[in-house]
Design an enzyme around this catalytic site. Sequence first.
Site, PDB file in Angstrom:
ATOM      1  N   ARG A  50      81.250  25.153  35.720  1.00  0.00           N
ATOM      2  CA  ARG A  50      82.553  24.800  36.295  1.00  0.00           C
ATOM      3  C   ARG A  50      82.668  25.069  37.780  1.00  0.00           C
ATOM      4  NH1 ARG A  50      83.059  25.458  31.178  1.00  0.00           N
ATOM      5  NH2 ARG A  50      81.680  27.174  31.636  1.00  0.00           N
ATOM      6  N   THR A  51      82.264  26.256  38.203  1.00  0.00           N
ATOM      7  CA  THR A  51      82.504  26.616  39.600  1.00  0.00           C
ATOM      8  C   THR A  51      81.772  25.636  40.506  1.00  0.00           C
ATOM      9  OG1 THR A  51      82.765  28.912  38.943  1.00  0.00           O
ATOM     10  CG2 THR A  51      82.384  28.504  41.284  1.00  0.00           C
ATOM     11  N   LYS A 106      58.908  31.336  48.449  1.00  0.00           N
ATOM     12  CA  LYS A 106      57.804  31.657  49.364  1.00  0.00           C
ATOM     13  C   LYS A 106      58.045  32.992  50.061  1.00  0.00           C
ATOM     14  CE  LYS A 106      57.320  26.774  50.689  1.00  0.00           C
ATOM     15  NZ  LYS A 106      57.563  25.900  51.838  1.00  0.00           N
ATOM     16  N   ARG A 154      77.014  32.030  45.030  1.00  0.00           N
ATOM     17  CA  ARG A 154      77.087  32.813  43.787  1.00  0.00           C
ATOM     18  C   ARG A 154      75.786  33.575  43.655  1.00  0.00           C
ATOM     19  NH1 ARG A 154      78.799  31.009  37.790  1.00  0.00           N
ATOM     20  NH2 ARG A 154      80.787  31.289  38.803  1.00  0.00           N
ATOM     21  N   HIS A 176      85.504  37.207  41.958  1.00  0.00           N
ATOM     22  CA  HIS A 176      85.427  35.760  41.750  1.00  0.00           C
ATOM     23  C   HIS A 176      86.803  35.210  42.157  1.00  0.00           C
ATOM     24  CE1 HIS A 176      84.294  31.938  40.373  1.00  0.00           C
ATOM     25  NE2 HIS A 176      83.860  32.203  39.166  1.00  0.00           N
TER      26      HIS A 176
HETATM   27  C1  NCD Z   1      82.722  33.259  35.013  1.00  0.00           C
HETATM   28  C2  NCD Z   1      81.696  33.827  35.981  1.00  0.00           C
HETATM   29  O1  NCD Z   1      80.686  33.232  36.277  1.00  0.00           O
HETATM   30  O2  NCD Z   1      81.978  34.920  36.434  1.00  0.00           O
HETATM   31  N1  NCD Z   1      82.632  31.883  34.860  1.00  0.00           N
HETATM   32  C3  NCD Z   1      83.313  31.056  35.712  1.00  0.00           C
HETATM   33  O3  NCD Z   1      83.049  30.986  36.877  1.00  0.00           O
HETATM   34  N2  NCD Z   1      84.326  30.347  35.194  1.00  0.00           N
HETATM   35  C4  NCD Z   1      82.841  33.971  33.755  1.00  0.00           C
HETATM   36  C5  NCD Z   1      81.633  34.251  32.905  1.00  0.00           C
HETATM   37  O4  NCD Z   1      80.500  33.927  33.233  1.00  0.00           O
HETATM   38  O5  NCD Z   1      81.848  34.826  31.825  1.00  0.00           O
END
Ligand code: NCD
Length: 306
Positions: A55-56, A84, A105, A133
Amino acid sequence: MRDMRGRDVLSILDFGREDLEGLFEYADIIRKRGVSGRPLQGKVMALAFFEPSTRTRLSFETAMKRLGGDAIGFTSEEGTSIEKGESYVDTIRMLDAYSDVIVVRHKYDGAAKLAAEVAENPVINGGDGKQHHPTQAMIDLYTLKTLFGTVDGLTIGVLGDLKYGRAASSFILGLTHFRPKKVCLISPPQLAARREVLDQARERGLPYEEVVSLDEVIGDLDALYVTRIQKERFPDVEEYEKVKGAYVVTLELLQKKAKRDLKILHPLPKVEEIDPRVDQTHYASYYEQARLGVPLRQALLLKLLE
Ligand code: NCD
């Protein structure tokens, strides 16, 4: 409202209530009237995803494309020069040179903050380790606002892995911008919210209580935010085995004990913490929540880049 242009988005506490409300209004306008033209034409967003995401990553990409901008990036270290031996910091420097905004991320706490220190352009934290997040918290608060008209006065449960879950941590901190009636933090004692999150919640006047039993509080809740046990962040699998399956929100429990209009949120992905039969009921608000991710992220990108 403060100007958001050029700012980094590292923690939900970097923003005030007014910033968030401005963002929600903007997202509402985008949902109702759409966007005219291609306001971010010529802008490039870099997606630096060192950890899995559906999703993100895809909702940021969709948001950018709907605004006329472009997206580049990678979804794992595989195939990049990190293989590398290139450093994380050099990788960020390069992306900063190629793009106008970076969404990062990473499995390490503080990775987005480090990126923001080396990048000239704005950095958006798409999740750093167990810590933050912020854009997920924006979506979660926006979902509450959309469902209930306000966050103030609500009784909200946050269930599951409050220790390793960055979405849960940011949601709890995000609630401190508003005036919910009560927040029930529901988890096994081993997965209770971290000290630094609770300290900030207390200092900022959030009326919370920590409980272990969902059954005891479910009847009071207007909204229940369910989270996945974060298997990949446990230092010891045996510890995970002890708590996995600690909670499952079943249809029976909801029908027996919950308020008729309880709304269930979940940042997703969900694994086994919600009975799949709940998905088709009026309680399930998590698909709507995921959908709201696109207009919210469109609003955010416009505010940062326009
Ligand atoms: C979450 C994350 O990656 O922190 N997912 C998200 O971005 N909607 C939650 C999770 O991984 O449980």
